[in-house]
Design a protein around this motif. Sequence first.
Motif, PDB file in Angstrom:
ATOM      1  N   ALA A 380       0.807  -1.228   0.000  1.00  0.00           N
ATOM      2  CA  ALA A 380       0.000   0.000   0.000  1.00  0.00           C
ATOM      3  C   ALA A 380       0.835   1.270   0.000  1.00  0.00           C
ATOM      4  O   ALA A 380       0.708   2.111   0.908  1.00  0.00           O
ATOM      5  N   PRO A 381       1.691   1.476  -1.015  1.00  0.00           N
ATOM      6  CA  PRO A 381       2.381   2.765  -1.112  1.00  0.00           C
ATOM      7  C   PRO A 381       1.408   3.917  -1.362  1.00  0.00           C
ATOM      8  O   PRO A 381       1.729   5.068  -1.085  1.00  0.00           O
ATOM      9  N   CYS A 382       0.192   3.591  -1.849  1.00  0.00           N
ATOM     10  CA  CYS A 382      -0.804   4.639  -2.098  1.00  0.00           C
ATOM     11  C   CYS A 382      -1.273   5.281  -0.800  1.00  0.00           C
ATOM     12  O   CYS A 382      -1.714   6.431  -0.793  1.00  0.00           O
ATOM     13  N   GLU A 383      -1.173   4.565   0.323  1.00  0.00           N
ATOM     14  CA  GLU A 383      -1.544   5.108   1.632  1.00  0.00           C
ATOM     15  C   GLU A 383      -0.341   5.650   2.380  1.00  0.00           C
ATOM     16  O   GLU A 383      -0.470   6.160   3.483  1.00  0.00           O
ATOM     17  N   GLY A 384       0.841   5.474   1.771  1.00  0.00           N
ATOM     18  CA  GLY A 384       2.057   5.891   2.447  1.00  0.00           C
ATOM     19  C   GLY A 384       2.576   4.871   3.430  1.00  0.00           C
ATOM     20  O   GLY A 384       3.487   5.148   4.216  1.00  0.00           O
ATOM     21  N   ARG A 385       2.031   3.647   3.396  1.00  0.00           N
ATOM     22  CA  ARG A 385       2.465   2.607   4.322  1.00  0.00           C
ATOM     23  C   ARG A 385       3.836   2.039   3.947  1.00  0.00           C
ATOM     24  O   ARG A 385       4.541   1.494   4.783  1.00  0.00           O
ATOM     25  N   GLU A 386       4.183   2.112   2.647  1.00  0.00           N
ATOM     26  CA  GLU A 386       5.443   1.560   2.187  1.00  0.00           C
ATOM     27  C   GLU A 386       6.272   2.662   1.535  1.00  0.00           C
ATOM     28  O   GLU A 386       5.802   3.344   0.621  1.00  0.00           O
ATOM     29  N   SER A 387       7.496   2.820   1.983  1.00  0.00           N
ATOM     30  CA  SER A 387       8.361   3.880   1.442  1.00  0.00           C
ATOM     31  C   SER A 387       8.870   3.500   0.061  1.00  0.00           C
ATOM     32  O   SER A 387       8.839   2.342  -0.344  1.00  0.00           O
ATOM     33  N   GLN A 388       9.381   4.501  -0.644  1.00  0.00           N
ATOM     34  CA  GLN A 388       9.936   4.243  -1.975  1.00  0.00           C
ATOM     35  C   GLN A 388      11.146   3.315  -1.887  1.00  0.00           C
ATOM     36  O   GLN A 388      11.361   2.464  -2.744  1.00  0.00           O
ATOM     37  N   THR A 389      11.920   3.448  -0.819  1.00  0.00           N
ATOM     38  CA  THR A 389      13.093   2.592  -0.634  1.00  0.00           C
ATOM     39  C   THR A 389      12.692   1.143  -0.424  1.00  0.00           C
ATOM     40  O   THR A 389      13.272   0.219  -1.021  1.00  0.00           O
ATOM     41  N   ASP A 390      11.687   0.928   0.423  1.00  0.00           N
ATOM     42  CA  ASP A 390      11.221  -0.446   0.656  1.00  0.00           C
ATOM     43  C   ASP A 390      10.576  -1.026  -0.598  1.00  0.00           C
ATOM     44  O   ASP A 390      10.752  -2.209  -0.913  1.00  0.00           O
ATOM     45  N   TYR A 391       9.828  -0.190  -1.314  1.00  0.00           N
ATOM     46  CA  TYR A 391       9.163  -0.677  -2.532  1.00  0.00           C
ATOM     47  C   TYR A 391      10.190  -1.023  -3.604  1.00  0.00           C
ATOM     48  O   TYR A 391       9.976  -1.950  -4.403  1.00  0.00           O
ATOM     49  N   ALA A 392      11.307  -0.293  -3.605  1.00  0.00           N
ATOM     50  CA  ALA A 392      12.343  -0.545  -4.614  1.00  0.00           C
ATOM     51  C   ALA A 392      12.914  -1.961  -4.499  1.00  0.00           C
ATOM     52  O   ALA A 392      13.393  -2.519  -5.487  1.00  0.00           O
ATOM     53  N   ILE A 393      12.846  -2.553  -3.310  1.00  0.00           N
ATOM     54  CA  ILE A 393      13.312  -3.933  -3.139  1.00  0.00           C
ATOM     55  C   ILE A 393      12.443  -4.890  -3.959  1.00  0.00           C
ATOM     56  O   ILE A 393      12.933  -5.806  -4.624  1.00  0.00           O
ATOM     57  N   HIS A 394      11.118  -4.648  -3.938  1.00  0.00           N
ATOM     58  CA  HIS A 394      10.206  -5.466  -4.732  1.00  0.00           C
ATOM     59  C   HIS A 394      10.453  -5.247  -6.229  1.00  0.00           C
ATOM     60  O   HIS A 394      10.404  -6.206  -7.016  1.00  0.00           O
ATOM     61  N   VAL A 395      10.701  -4.013  -6.599  1.00  0.00           N
ATOM     62  CA  VAL A 395      10.936  -3.691  -8.012  1.00  0.00           C
ATOM     63  C   VAL A 395      12.172  -4.430  -8.521  1.00  0.00           C
ATOM     64  O   VAL A 395      12.166  -5.014  -9.614  1.00  0.00           O
ATOM     65  N   GLU A 396      13.218  -4.421  -7.717  1.00  0.00           N
ATOM     66  CA  GLU A 396      14.442  -5.105  -8.130  1.00  0.00           C
ATOM     67  C   GLU A 396      14.220  -6.621  -8.202  1.00  0.00           C
ATOM     68  O   GLU A 396      14.754  -7.295  -9.094  1.00  0.00           O
ATOM     69  N   SER A 397      13.415  -7.165  -7.299  1.00  0.00           N
ATOM     70  CA  SER A 397      13.097  -8.602  -7.348  1.00  0.00           C
ATOM     71  C   SER A 397      12.341  -8.943  -8.627  1.00  0.00           C
ATOM     72  O   SER A 397      12.611  -9.975  -9.269  1.00  0.00           O
ATOM     73  N   ALA A 398      11.393  -8.098  -8.991  1.00  0.00           N
ATOM     74  CA  ALA A 398      10.628  -8.326 -10.216  1.00  0.00           C
ATOM     75  C   ALA A 398      11.521  -8.218 -11.450  1.00  0.00           C
ATOM     76  O   ALA A 398      11.445  -9.047 -12.369  1.00  0.00           O
ATOM     77  N   ARG A 399      12.384  -7.211 -11.464  1.00  0.00           N
ATOM     78  CA  ARG A 399      13.288  -7.023 -12.596  1.00  0.00           C
ATOM     79  C   ARG A 399      14.215  -8.239 -12.747  1.00  0.00           C
ATOM     80  O   ARG A 399      14.451  -8.729 -13.855  1.00  0.00           O
ATOM     81  N   ARG A 400      14.711  -8.726 -11.628  1.00  0.00           N
ATOM     82  CA  ARG A 400      15.618  -9.875 -11.672  1.00  0.00           C
ATOM     83  C   ARG A 400      14.884 -11.132 -12.148  1.00  0.00           C
ATOM     84  O   ARG A 400      15.423 -11.922 -12.927  1.00  0.00           O
ATOM     85  N   ALA A 401      13.651 -11.317 -11.672  1.00  0.00           N
ATOM     86  CA  ALA A 401      12.870 -12.486 -12.091  1.00  0.00           C
ATOM     87  C   ALA A 401      12.569 -12.444 -13.585  1.00  0.00           C
ATOM     88  O   ALA A 401      12.556 -13.471 -14.259  1.00  0.00           O
ATOM     89  N   MET A 402      12.361 -11.243 -14.108  1.00  0.00           N
ATOM     90  CA  MET A 402      12.032 -11.091 -15.527  1.00  0.00           C
ATOM     91  C   MET A 402      13.240 -11.324 -16.427  1.00  0.00           C
ATOM     92  O   MET A 402      13.102 -11.866 -17.528  1.00  0.00           O
TER      93      MET A 402
END
Length: 573
Positions: A380-402
């Motif tokens: 829920a980054p839309c509510e501000g519950r997750e910071s951009q730094t924490d979300y970037a970990i998921h982004v990097e995981s997705a990029r690596r999986a792809m």
Amino acid sequence: MDAVQGTLDELGTPLSDVTFVVFDLETTGGSPAEHMITEIGAVKVRGGEVLGEFSTLVDPGGPIPPFISVLTGITDAMVVAAPRIESVLPSFLEFIHGTTLVAHNAGFDTRFVKAACAAHGYPPPANPVVDTVDLSRRVLTRDETPNSKLATLARFFRSATEPCHRALQDARATVDVLHGLIERAGSFEVHTLEELKSFVRAPTPEQQRKRHLAESVPHSPGVYLFEDAHGEVLYIGKSTNLRNRVRSYFTAGETRPRIREMVGIAERVRHIVCSTGLEAEVRELRLIGGAKPRYNRRSRFPEKVVWLKLTQEPFPRLSIVREVKDDGAAYLGPFSNSRTADEARIALHEAVPLRQCTQPVTLRTRRSACVLLEMGSCGAPCEGRESQTDYAIHVESARRAMTLDATPVFSAVSARMERLSVEQRYEEASVDRDRLAAFVRAAARMQRLTSITRIPQLIAASPAFDGGWDIHVVRYGRLTAAGVMPRGAHPTPYVESLVATAETVIPGPGPVHAASAEETECILRWLESPGVRLVEVDGEWSLPAHGAARHKARIDLAYRSLTSRSREHRPLR
């Protein structure tokens, strides 16, 4: 002259007097050498009346692959008390004795029966065999049924039984299909078993009449184009021996209704001689993509592929797009359609909690989170519950999986499938199976394509039939020159000449910027074939150490049974 009365043997056996055994097998895979029978179902019929049924599960002597359990619903627990094939086989052989066997895609089922007989000391059945796939291709048009799958034909003939990959159920459905096909065959004056067997393989009058169209075609590698009286291209194909291939369209071996219809319209065959078989294959793809002949089913619309994009935003998401841009985003594909791309996207979401909303989310966005937060599928980054730094970990995981390692996705979806199978929710598990296959196959395909499309120039050679060498120049995954070096000649002048005349290719974004994915895959298959030697590589040709190919191999093995029993006619090029 006195008339001579024919004997009953000359007249043949009326179909109403023939005892058919319509049977179906379920197995642990597609190869009789590697896999075993798990279920046999058979129905004995004569004159439209059911005389008896045979049905049993079979203990294969080993675990049933999870993907097969998802497909058939047959689990290890179901067969643990079932008899082994050596106990079942004598009863089945007695049941089919003196009958004509019928199966849908009969080659698959009869191979397994013959393998079982050979393994346990029984002679292979000598029964006549009727394949409802072949018969349907002969009596039905493409306007009536788009393919020859059992489910498609069962719907067309309004079978009371719906096929479901269980042996007896599928055999019952095939009985209804057989009766419908025999009724259709009657309009072709087919009334005996002998006439039925010859009818399936007989060339049509149009095929016989147009055999002369192959006379001017040479015995050379190249591309052939069937054209109508107005010069419209109807069908394009390729071969290493043009004359032999074109001739085959006018013989009994060509049974595809779509192609027989095309032959009836065609008035000429034009040919283009190529230097090598690979050049012919590539030229065929390019011509199909340009002319889009209506009787080719594959390769007609290379421009319609789609991609799964990891967007470039403060909080990126997965989006299905039709174009690869030079924007630094990660892409997965190409996919042939949006449905498959969406299946891959759902599989990736199972492993990585990326946001799934389509509205922009910035550092200042504040709105109520959706149900995915409660499900643990989004931070829920839309509510501000997750910071951009924490979300970037998921982004990097997705990029690596792809792009590098599909293991997290494979593990996450496989674990969910196993849970669903334990709960006997096979339909849901099969949906997850297809989603996982879509993701892994796309990742493996893109990694293979990228391995060669990033190379500015690659030159390779393979032995030719006459002792010379077929030489090809590939730039950024596109075939730019092809030639043949005679036996005993020095390679340097030939290679230099090909390089000098090769097509110039400008690099661009994405793995298939210079050629279609199919063309690059043709080149890869040739490069990986026996005897090919690399002459020059500008750069490196490699795959990721933990790439998706290893997972794809497991998935393809699990799907092999489904592929072998695909219940449809062979795809047309």
